[in-house]
Structures are given as structure tokens and as C-alpha cells.
Design a protein around this motif. Structure first.
Motif, mmCIF file in Angstrom:
data_model
loop_
_atom_site.group_PDB
_atom_site.id
_atom_site.type_symbol
_atom_site.label_atom_id
_atom_site.label_comp_id
_atom_site.label_asym_id
_atom_site.label_seq_id
_atom_site.Cartn_x
_atom_site.Cartn_y
_atom_site.Cartn_z
ATOM 1 N N THR A 1 0.824 -1.215 0.000
ATOM 2 C CA THR A 1 0.000 0.000 0.000
ATOM 3 C C THR A 1 0.856 1.262 0.000
ATOM 4 O O THR A 1 0.682 2.152 -0.857
ATOM 5 N N LEU A 2 1.778 1.370 0.949
ATOM 6 C CA LEU A 2 2.595 2.580 1.053
ATOM 7 C C LEU A 2 3.567 2.699 -0.117
ATOM 8 O O LEU A 2 3.748 3.783 -0.682
ATOM 9 N N GLY A 3 4.195 1.579 -0.489
ATOM 10 C CA GLY A 3 5.104 1.618 -1.631
ATOM 11 C C GLY A 3 4.376 1.925 -2.924
ATOM 12 O O GLY A 3 4.854 2.712 -3.754
ATOM 13 N N GLY A 4 3.185 1.314 -3.113
ATOM 14 C CA GLY A 4 2.410 1.578 -4.315
ATOM 15 C C GLY A 4 1.891 3.000 -4.373
ATOM 16 O O GLY A 4 1.810 3.608 -5.450
ATOM 17 N N TRP A 5 1.545 3.564 -3.222
ATOM 18 C CA TRP A 5 1.063 4.954 -3.200
ATOM 19 C C TRP A 5 2.176 5.927 -3.563
ATOM 20 O O TRP A 5 1.945 6.900 -4.280
ATOM 21 N N ARG A 6 3.391 5.641 -3.091
ATOM 22 C CA ARG A 6 4.513 6.547 -3.389
ATOM 23 C C ARG A 6 5.034 6.362 -4.810
ATOM 24 O O ARG A 6 5.355 7.343 -5.491
ATOM 25 N N HIS A 7 5.117 5.110 -5.267
ATOM 26 C CA HIS A 7 5.768 4.844 -6.555
ATOM 27 C C HIS A 7 4.793 4.370 -7.635
ATOM 28 O O HIS A 7 5.234 3.978 -8.715
ATOM 29 N N ARG A 8 3.497 4.397 -7.358
ATOM 30 C CA ARG A 8 2.435 3.989 -8.286
ATOM 31 C C ARG A 8 2.469 2.493 -8.568
ATOM 32 O O ARG A 8 1.532 1.777 -8.247
ATOM 33 N N LYS A 9 3.501 1.974 -9.173
ATOM 34 C CA LYS A 9 3.648 0.541 -9.423
ATOM 35 C C LYS A 9 5.039 0.105 -8.989
ATOM 36 O O LYS A 9 6.000 0.840 -9.162
ATOM 37 N N GLN A 10 5.119 -1.102 -8.430
ATOM 38 C CA GLN A 10 6.404 -1.621 -7.986
ATOM 39 C C GLN A 10 6.621 -3.025 -8.538
ATOM 40 O O GLN A 10 5.687 -3.818 -8.634
ATOM 41 N N ALA A 11 7.870 -3.307 -8.870
ATOM 42 C CA ALA A 11 8.213 -4.598 -9.462
ATOM 43 C C ALA A 11 8.609 -5.594 -8.384
ATOM 44 O O ALA A 11 9.173 -5.227 -7.348
ATOM 45 N N ILE A 12 8.300 -6.852 -8.627
ATOM 46 C CA ILE A 12 8.713 -7.942 -7.759
ATOM 47 C C ILE A 12 9.332 -9.038 -8.621
ATOM 48 O O ILE A 12 9.132 -9.071 -9.842
ATOM 49 N N VAL A 13 10.078 -9.913 -7.981
ATOM 50 C CA VAL A 13 10.648 -11.068 -8.678
ATOM 51 C C VAL A 13 9.705 -12.244 -8.448
ATOM 52 O O VAL A 13 9.651 -12.805 -7.346
ATOM 53 N N ARG A 14 8.964 -12.596 -9.476
ATOM 54 C CA ARG A 14 7.899 -13.582 -9.303
ATOM 55 C C ARG A 14 8.440 -14.948 -8.883
ATOM 56 O O ARG A 14 7.808 -15.660 -8.099
ATOM 57 N N GLN A 15 9.623 -15.325 -9.397
ATOM 58 C CA GLN A 15 10.181 -16.624 -9.021
ATOM 59 C C GLN A 15 10.447 -16.703 -7.529
ATOM 60 O O GLN A 15 10.195 -17.720 -6.878
ATOM 61 N N GLY A 16 10.975 -15.610 -6.953
ATOM 62 C CA GLY A 16 11.276 -15.595 -5.531
ATOM 63 C C GLY A 16 10.037 -15.643 -4.667
ATOM 64 O O GLY A 16 9.953 -16.423 -3.708
ATOM 65 N N THR A 17 9.042 -14.810 -5.009
ATOM 66 C CA THR A 17 7.813 -14.791 -4.208
ATOM 67 C C THR A 17 7.061 -16.110 -4.331
ATOM 68 O O THR A 17 6.433 -16.575 -3.372
ATOM 69 N N SER A 18 7.115 -16.741 -5.510
ATOM 70 C CA SER A 18 6.461 -18.045 -5.671
ATOM 71 C C SER A 18 7.125 -19.098 -4.794
ATOM 72 O O SER A 18 6.448 -19.959 -4.218
ATOM 73 N N ALA A 19 8.448 -19.031 -4.676
ATOM 74 C CA ALA A 19 9.155 -19.974 -3.807
ATOM 75 C C ALA A 19 8.760 -19.772 -2.354
ATOM 76 O O ALA A 19 8.528 -20.745 -1.615
ATOM 77 N N TYR A 20 8.689 -18.511 -1.915
ATOM 78 C CA TYR A 20 8.249 -18.228 -0.551
ATOM 79 C C TYR A 20 6.866 -18.831 -0.301
ATOM 80 O O TYR A 20 6.626 -19.475 0.724
ATOM 81 N N LEU A 21 5.941 -18.592 -1.240
ATOM 82 C CA LEU A 21 4.567 -19.041 -1.046
ATOM 83 C C LEU A 21 4.473 -20.559 -1.022
ATOM 84 O O LEU A 21 3.724 -21.133 -0.217
ATOM 85 N N ALA A 22 5.219 -21.219 -1.897
ATOM 86 C CA ALA A 22 5.170 -22.679 -1.928
ATOM 87 C C ALA A 22 5.620 -23.262 -0.590
ATOM 88 O O ALA A 22 4.972 -24.177 -0.038
ATOM 89 N N VAL A 23 6.724 -22.735 -0.051
ATOM 90 C CA VAL A 23 7.226 -23.215 1.240
ATOM 91 C C VAL A 23 6.249 -22.875 2.357
ATOM 92 O O VAL A 23 5.949 -23.711 3.225
#
Length: 367
Positions: free
Chosen positions: A124-146
Motif C-alpha cells: 500500500t505505502l510503496g504503491g502509493w509513493r511509486h504507483r507501481k512496484q516490481a517484484i521477482v515472481r520466481q522468488g515470491t512463488s518460492a516463498y509461497l510454496a514453502v
């Protein structure tokens, strides 16, 4: 300011926290001893010192993280906070009468606070300041799977096993699941730091290492970090146990849920602040690494630790979540999987997480 470019409080507070904790123990002012007024005064002073030390520890942890780089820097704070939580839960398990659901409530609270509250604030705060923010989908998918595997195995599966009462594991089941949790988390750390390190590092992240003063000693920061953590552990035990005894004395319903949320909130504060700072600095992936890494470490390391304590002491351990909490947990994990399915997020994505977080908090007090 000191010669190292840091405020004097940054060097003194870890020592103050340690001395306060030792004085409380040595002076017979623990939660079970002393007059009520003295205990209230000691509890208030302990709380003030602990909260101040948390921010100081955060500063030293980030200094160490900047020197070792990502993703190793994230692990420094993650392991530190997990060590705090394990120590508090185990000590409170052995405090007074057996409390079989405390570990479950603390771990559940950690997952909910990180996956909805901390992640929601970052987005929320990052998106409000920078409008859109990039993430590394492979990394977040690994976090979620675990995270999904660990949460279902430890917090949902016990409700449906048949060897013992609903919500509990037998000794063999508890040991088996604990070993699997440690192995899975160890595999995840290996992938994060060695095999697939690039999947967890944002390509265009700011070079934070350049902001570290060249004369700043990593050994000094590491020693102060360790000393501060020990002090926080001892003081947090005092504060949390005092709250638990007060809730029980006044016959407050959902006492375990409140204490579990309190423990999780206290120990996650440094990570939450670090994650939000990273998001505001347009380093969203680093913020997610901190938040989601804490949830994975909490289950992967805390559950085996409290399981070992339960098996060694013979105290019962109830891990299976009630139906309402299980629904909230599944909802939080499902929203995370949707939010991180693309490579960019906005403030609206974060607001969805925040709404679920406030629902979780509301249901603690109005079940």
C-alpha cells in the motif's frame, strides 16, 4: 554522536536492556514475585526499554545486512527475530500451568501479521509513493510454496489426524513433521542463498552497501545486535507473561490469541519496519523477502523447537487451528498467491491484504 557516526543510545541501549533483565531476575521482581504495584512499575519500565532496544537492534541488523549484502542480509534479521520468538514461546510454555495452544497462536499470528499486515503495508505505502512496484515472481512463488506447505502440515493437518485427539499430533507424528519442516526450510535457505540466489534479488535495487560508512565495524554491530537480542528476549518474556497473567486473572476470553498476537507483534516489529522502509525506498522485493522470510522461518524453525520442548518436558502441544482461523489462514495464503502472480503491484493490491489483516485483528477480540 560517537566516533562511529552513531548516536550514543545505539551503543548503550543493548547494555541497558541486558542490565535491566538481569536486575529483574536477580532482584526477585519477575512476574511471579513482588507486590502488584512493583510488578506494574517494572513491567512498564521493561516495556519502554524493550521497545527502544528493538529500534536499536533494527539499526544494527540493517548495518550488518548492508555489509554482507542480499539475500544474506535479509537472513540476518530473519534468524534474529526467529530466535527471539522461539525463546519467548518456550519460556512461556514452561511458565506456570501448561498452555498447549500458545505456540499455535503465536505462529498463526506471525503468519497472519506478515502475510496480511506487513505485506499489506509494504504494497500500500510503496504503491502509493511509486504507483507501481516490481517484484521477482520466481522468488515470491518460492516463498509461497514453502509457506503453504509448512502452514498446512503444522497448523491444519493436526485437526484431521486420527491417532490422537483433534488438533494434536502423536509423538511420532510430531517428530516426523518437525524433521520435515527443518529439512524444507533448510532447502529453501540453500536455494535462496546459493542455488537460485538471483530469484530473490531485485535487478534494479539500490546499492545500499554504499550507504554504509567505510569505518563502520561490522563486528561491533554484530556484538551489539546479539546483546540487544538477548536483552529483548528476557524483557519480552517478562512483558508477555505479565499480560498473560493479567488476562487470566480478569477471565478475558481469547487470552491465548491475544498473548500470541502480542508475542508475534513484539518480535516482528523490527522486521516490519525494515520491510516498510525497503518498500518506500522502491525495494519492494527486499521488503517481501523480510516479511515472507519471517513467516517461513517461524514455522520452519519455531514449530520444531517447541515440539522438542514438548516432547522433552511432557507438556501437551495443540497445533490444529479452529475452523474460523483455518479459513482466515487459507484466505491470506490465497490472496498472496493472487497478488504475487504478476510482476507488478499497486496500492490496491496492498489494501486487499490490509482489509484481511484488520479482519484478523477484529476477530481476536470479537470471535
Amino acid at each position: 554522536m560517537t566516533g562511529f557516526g552513531r548516536p550514543v543510545i545505539s551503543y548503550t541501549m543493548p547494555l541497558v536492556a541486558l542490565l535491566m533483565a538481569v536486575a529483574v531476575r536477580a532482584g526477585g521482581l519477575s512476574v511471579d514475585e513482588g507486590s502488584l504495584n512493583v510488578r506494574i512499575l517494572v513491567g512498564a519500565l521493561s516495556s519502554a526499554i524493550m521497545f527502544t532496544t528493538i529500534f536499536v537492534v533494527l539499526d544494527h541488523a540493517e548495518a550488518v545486512a548492508r555489509r554482507v549484502g542480499e539475500p544474506f542480509g535479509t537472513l540476518v534479521l530473519t534468524f534474529a527475530v526467529t530466535a527471539i520468538e522461539v525463546s519467548i514461546i518456550v519460556s512461556m510454555m514452561l511458565h506456570g500451568e501448561n498452555n498447549p495452544t500458545l505456540a499455535r497462536e503465536s505462529v498463526f499470528s506471525t503468519v497472519m501479521i506478515t502475510s496480511t499486515g506487513v505485506v499489506g503495508m509494504c504494497l500500500t505505502l510503496g504503491g502509493w509513493r511509486h504507483r507501481k512496484q516490481a517484484i521477482v515472481r520466481q522468488g515470491t512463488s518460492a516463498y509461497l510454496a514453502v509457506l503453504i506447505a509448512l502452514t498446512v502440515m503444522t497448523l491444519v493437518l493436526p485437526t484431521y489426524t486420527q491417532t490422537t485427539d483433534p488438533g494434536t499430533f502423536s509423538a511420532a507424528q510430531l517428530g516426523f513433521v518437525s524433521v520435515l519442516s527443518v529439512l524444507l526450510y533448510a532447502s529453501f535457505v540453500f536455494a535462496q542463498t546459493v542455488r537460485h540466489r538471483d530469484d530473490f534479488v531485485q535487478e534494479h535495487a539500490h546499492d545500499v552497501s554504499m550507504r554504509t560508512a567505510p569505518h563502520e565495524s561490522i563486528s561491533v554491530s554484530a556484538l551489539l545486535l546479539l546483546g540487544g537480542l538477548i536483552g529483548i528476549v528476557m524483557l519480552a518474556e517478562q512483558v508477555a507473561a505479565s499480560v498473560e497473567d493479567t488476562l487470566v486473572a480478569y477471565k478475558v476470553t481469547q487470552a491465548d490469541s491475544i498473548v500470541g498476537a502480542l508475542i508475534a507483534g513484539l518480535v516482528l516489529m523490527p522486521e516490519a519496519i525494515s520491510a516498510v522502509r525497503a518498500s518506500l525506498n522502491n525495494e519492494l522485493q527486499r521488503g517481501l523477502n523480510v516479511a515472507m522470510g519471517s513467516a517461513c522461518a517461524t514455522i520452519g524453525l519455531t514449530i520444531p523447537a517447541v515440539a522438542a520442548a514438548s516432547l522433552l518436558t511432557g507438556r501437551g502441544l495443540t497445533l490444529g487451528l479452529p475452523a474460523a482461523d483455518a479459513v482466515l489462514l487459507v484466505l491470506a495464503l490465497f490472496i498472496c498467491s493472487v497478488s504475487f502472480s504478476t510482476e507488478r503491484t499497486t496500492f490496491l493490491t496492498g489494501m486487499v491484504h490490509v482489509v484481511v489483516f484488520f479482519t484478523y485483528v477484529f476477530l481476536i477480540f470479537v470471535p
